[in-house]
Design a protein around this motif. Structure first.
Motif, PDB file in Angstrom:
ATOM      1  N   ASP A  20      42.845  79.840  92.900  1.00  0.00           N
ATOM      2  CA  ASP A  20      42.518  79.367  91.557  1.00  0.00           C
ATOM      3  C   ASP A  20      41.049  79.623  91.238  1.00  0.00           C
ATOM      4  OD1 ASP A  20      43.284  77.824  89.104  1.00  0.00           O
ATOM      5  OD2 ASP A  20      41.726  76.464  89.861  1.00  0.00           O
ATOM      6  N   SER A  21      40.151  79.324  92.182  1.00  0.00           N
ATOM      7  CA  SER A  21      38.726  79.572  91.964  1.00  0.00           C
ATOM      8  C   SER A  21      38.008  79.635  93.302  1.00  0.00           C
ATOM      9  CB  SER A  21      38.102  78.476  91.090  1.00  0.00           C
ATOM     10  OG  SER A  21      38.165  77.213  91.737  1.00  0.00           O
ATOM     11  N   TYR A  22      36.894  80.368  93.321  1.00  0.00           N
ATOM     12  CA  TYR A  22      36.082  80.510  94.529  1.00  0.00           C
ATOM     13  C   TYR A  22      34.618  80.477  94.104  1.00  0.00           C
ATOM     14  CZ  TYR A  22      34.565  82.492  99.087  1.00  0.00           C
ATOM     15  OH  TYR A  22      33.975  82.708 100.316  1.00  0.00           O
ATOM     16  N   ASP A  23      33.960  79.364  94.368  1.00  0.00           N
ATOM     17  CA  ASP A  23      32.550  79.178  94.070  1.00  0.00           C
ATOM     18  C   ASP A  23      31.812  79.208  95.395  1.00  0.00           C
ATOM     19  OD1 ASP A  23      30.099  78.581  93.064  1.00  0.00           O
ATOM     20  OD2 ASP A  23      30.617  76.607  92.271  1.00  0.00           O
TER      21      ASP A  23
ATOM     22  N   THR B  33      45.020  95.981  95.725  1.00  0.00           N
ATOM     23  CA  THR B  33      43.743  95.282  95.904  1.00  0.00           C
ATOM     24  C   THR B  33      42.932  95.837  97.071  1.00  0.00           C
ATOM     25  OG1 THR B  33      44.635  93.578  97.393  1.00  0.00           O
ATOM     26  CG2 THR B  33      44.795  93.165  95.015  1.00  0.00           C
TER      27      THR B  33
ATOM     28  N   ILE C  56      45.071  88.662  96.433  1.00  0.00           N
ATOM     29  CA  ILE C  56      46.457  88.439  96.027  1.00  0.00           C
ATOM     30  C   ILE C  56      47.349  88.599  97.251  1.00  0.00           C
ATOM     31  CG2 ILE C  56      48.356  89.248  94.573  1.00  0.00           C
ATOM     32  CD1 ILE C  56      46.234  90.238  92.592  1.00  0.00           C
TER      33      ILE C  56
ATOM     34  N   SER D 241      36.182  91.405  96.728  1.00  0.00           N
ATOM     35  CA  SER D 241      36.046  91.009  95.323  1.00  0.00           C
ATOM     36  C   SER D 241      36.905  89.780  95.057  1.00  0.00           C
ATOM     37  CB  SER D 241      36.472  92.155  94.410  1.00  0.00           C
ATOM     38  OG  SER D 241      36.497  91.740  93.063  1.00  0.00           O
ATOM     39  N   ALA D 242      36.317  88.764  94.421  1.00  0.00           N
ATOM     40  CA  ALA D 242      36.992  87.472  94.258  1.00  0.00           C
ATOM     41  C   ALA D 242      38.265  87.561  93.422  1.00  0.00           C
ATOM     42  CB  ALA D 242      36.029  86.461  93.633  1.00  0.00           C
ATOM     43  N   ASP D 243      38.399  88.604  92.595  1.00  0.00           N
ATOM     44  CA  ASP D 243      39.597  88.697  91.743  1.00  0.00           C
ATOM     45  C   ASP D 243      40.701  89.516  92.397  1.00  0.00           C
ATOM     46  OD1 ASP D 243      38.461  91.177  91.622  1.00  0.00           O
ATOM     47  OD2 ASP D 243      38.387  91.303  89.428  1.00  0.00           O
ATOM     48  N   SER D 244      40.533  89.856  93.696  1.00  0.00           N
ATOM     49  CA  SER D 244      41.520  90.735  94.340  1.00  0.00           C
ATOM     50  C   SER D 244      42.269  90.072  95.485  1.00  0.00           C
ATOM     51  CB  SER D 244      40.813  91.996  94.873  1.00  0.00           C
ATOM     52  OG  SER D 244      39.994  91.688  95.982  1.00  0.00           O
TER      53      SER D 244
ATOM     54  N   ASN E 180      51.497  88.299  92.027  1.00  0.00           N
ATOM     55  CA  ASN E 180      51.463  89.022  90.754  1.00  0.00           C
ATOM     56  C   ASN E 180      52.793  89.687  90.421  1.00  0.00           C
ATOM     57  OD1 ASN E 180      51.528  91.106  92.592  1.00  0.00           O
ATOM     58  ND2 ASN E 180      49.757  92.205  91.754  1.00  0.00           N
TER      59      ASN E 180
END
Length: 535
Positions: free
Chosen positions: A205-208, A181, A197, A192-195, A115
């Motif tokens: 890119d994505s975590y399903d 984070t 970094i 948390s999936a958006d943290s 970031n």
């Protein structure tokens, strides 16, 4: 991957495997990286598809040991697997005081998180402070503080010697996260999936959950590990991890070119993959071997004679010969053969069911009408909790169950999800847990068994002689003396039945011929940073 797609794919696996046996294959490699090439021959670009048997549960490096995290986060140092040398990485240099209570790291000034935030001494302080605050790792006994000496100098101080700490700074669990984070976050908030970094060669890119994890190449990355074949941007554009629990399905995906790597190869599938032209790379993991861990707080397991009988009721060679492959080894110590300080203690682990019966007879445990031994109305009946984090975990425990029954033990097997398994580890009323602990340092004995480490697999008391012994390991800087203490501690663990070793666990991966440059990180797990794909 949808359940319907999995079902259709399972139906094709039999024909794929039959066809595979007709193809001439490659031999297994042990401890070798994938085929190399000169920089001029390397192809850049493409997507690498990797099959995993379970979801890591989180991408917080302090809470998981999966190789996904190594692709996102860098560490202060790097461990050279061939020489055992600790080499500079994010820390370009360091100083350790005479009694190993102060570690001063000079941080590179050109590293940033994805970031744009700078990685500096404050980063190190926040990461270490938060790990200790959340009790997430056992590498910090006696931790006092991390001082920011200047923007790129961090001094880590302990109240007592911690000679294993420098090696600990190389492990993926101490990978550095972007401070915002994690600062002030709970364990759950750290996940948390958006943290997620980091400063590593890939970004999330994505975590399903339970489906797939997709990473993308980090542009402008120029500070790769010195143990890698290059230090600039990753060769591949993206890295996709598919969560596929079924062994046969992963094999089918690999052989139908829907996967490039199976990172969780079932031992039974190794020869099949080799016959189909795939290479199987195998490395024995350093650290505690796959074992049963008796909770000596459990009333029946407080009886040392019971634990000593258990130790020699397990036929370790039978486990390897029946269920595993030559890439695995019957346990010869509490730690594996790839752990610095390992010595051969196999004479303490020899299978002797008749002697085990004699020990139990002498302790008053008599065979009951169903063959299970009893004493004062109490049966030698136990429950073991485990995670299905390897494809053969259940099979191994079922074979151990059969072996123990021949002596008069009854073992029930309880498969757990991560949260339940962690609860079992902390529950003094649970009889056994099963698993391993990976670390390339003899100090792994302390991190597993010291009451101050946060683990204490056996529920040993602080004044136990074994605890006093293992806590000398980090207080000793001389390698020969540390190893001698490790041997003495491992001997005591085996003699008193505190650990019931089974086998040296191996990380085996099956690799498509087009995959080149596969490496292994400090915990002997795959590292995909230097992988490239042949056109």
């Amino acid at each position: 991957m949808s359940p319907g797609f999995r079902k259709r794919l399972i139906g094709t696996v039999g024909s794929l495997l039959a066809a595979a046996l007709l193809v001439t294959g490659c031999s297994s490699e042990s401890g070798a990286d994938g085929p190399g090439a000169s920089e001029g021959e390397i192809s850049r670009g493409g997507e690498l598809r990797v099959g995993l048997n379970v979801d890591p549960g989180t991408l917080d490096p302090a809470q998981t040991t999966f190789t996904v995290t190594r692709q996102l986060y860098d560490s202060l140092t790097a461990l050279d697997l061939e020489t055992g040398e600790i080499r500079p990485w994010i820390a370009e240099s360091w100083e350790v005081n005479g009694d190993s209570t102060e570690f001063t790291f000079k941080i590179r000034d050109d590293v940033t998180f994805s970031n744009g935030t700078k990685l500096n001494a404050e980063t190190v302080k926040v990461n270490f402070d938060e790990i200790v605050r959340n009790s997430l790792q056992s590498f910090f006994p006696g931790y006092l503080e991390t001082e920011v000496v200047d923007e790129y100098t961090a001094k880590v101080t302990f109240s007592s010697p911690n000679s294993g700490f420098l090696q600990a700074t190389s492990v993926p669990q101490l990978g550095l996260r972007e401070p915002s984070t994690i600062e002030g976050k709970t364990k759950e908030e750290r996940s948390s999936a958006d943290s997620f970094i980091g400063s590593g060669p890939f970004v999330l890119d994505s975590y399903d959950k339970d489906q797939e994890i997709v990473l993308k190449q980090r542009e402008g990355y120029t500070w790769g590990s010195p143990t890698s074949s290059h230090q600039d941007e990753a060769y591949i554009d993206s890295l996709k991890f598919l969560i596929v629990p079924e062994n046969g399905v992963r094999t089918g995906l690999l052989q139908s070119d829907q996967l490039d790597i199976d990172a969780s190869v079932n031992p039974a599938d190794e020869s099949t993959n080799e016959a189909a032209g795939f290479t199987v790379h195998s490395r024995i993991l350093p650290g505690l071997v796959q074992s049963l861990y008796p909770h000596i707080s459990s009333p029946r397991l407080a009886d040392e004679s019971v634990r000593q009988a258990l130790q020699i009721s397990v036929d370790r060679e039978d486990i390897v010969n029946t269920l595993l492959t030559p890439n695995y080894r019957a346990a010869t110590n509490a730690v594996s053969q790839t752990t610095p300080g390992w010595t051969d203690l196999s004479e303490k682990l020899e299978y002797d069911p008749e002697e085990a019966k004699s020990i139990l007879d002498g302790a008053g445990w008599r065979e009951g009408p169903d063959g299970i031994r009893e004493k004062d109305g109490v049966r030698l009946s136990f429950e073991v909790h485990y995670l299905p984090n390897t494809s053969y975990s259940t099979d191994v425990l079922e074979l151990v169950q059969q072996q123990l029954r021949e002596v008069g033990f009854e073992l029930s097997i309880k498969q757990s999800v991560t949260a339940d398994f962690l609860a079992a580890l902390r529950n003094p009323e649970v009889d056994f847990t099963a698993g391993n602990q990976t670390r390339a340092d003899i100090d792994v004995l302390r991190t597993a068994y010291s009451p101050t480490s946060g683990s204490n697999f056996a529920f040993l008391d602080a004044g136990d002689p074994i605890v006093e012994l293992i806590e000398q390991i980090p207080a000793t800087s001389d390698p020969e003396k540390r190893n001698a203490l490790g041997e003495e501690a491992a001997t005591a663990l085996l003699d008193h039945g505190i650990q019931i070793p089974l086998f040296d666990i191996s990380q085996s991966v099956a690799v498509s011929p087009k995959v080149q440059g596969l490496g292994f990180e400090s915990s002997s797990r795959p590292d995909y940073y230097s992988v490239w794909l042949e056109n």
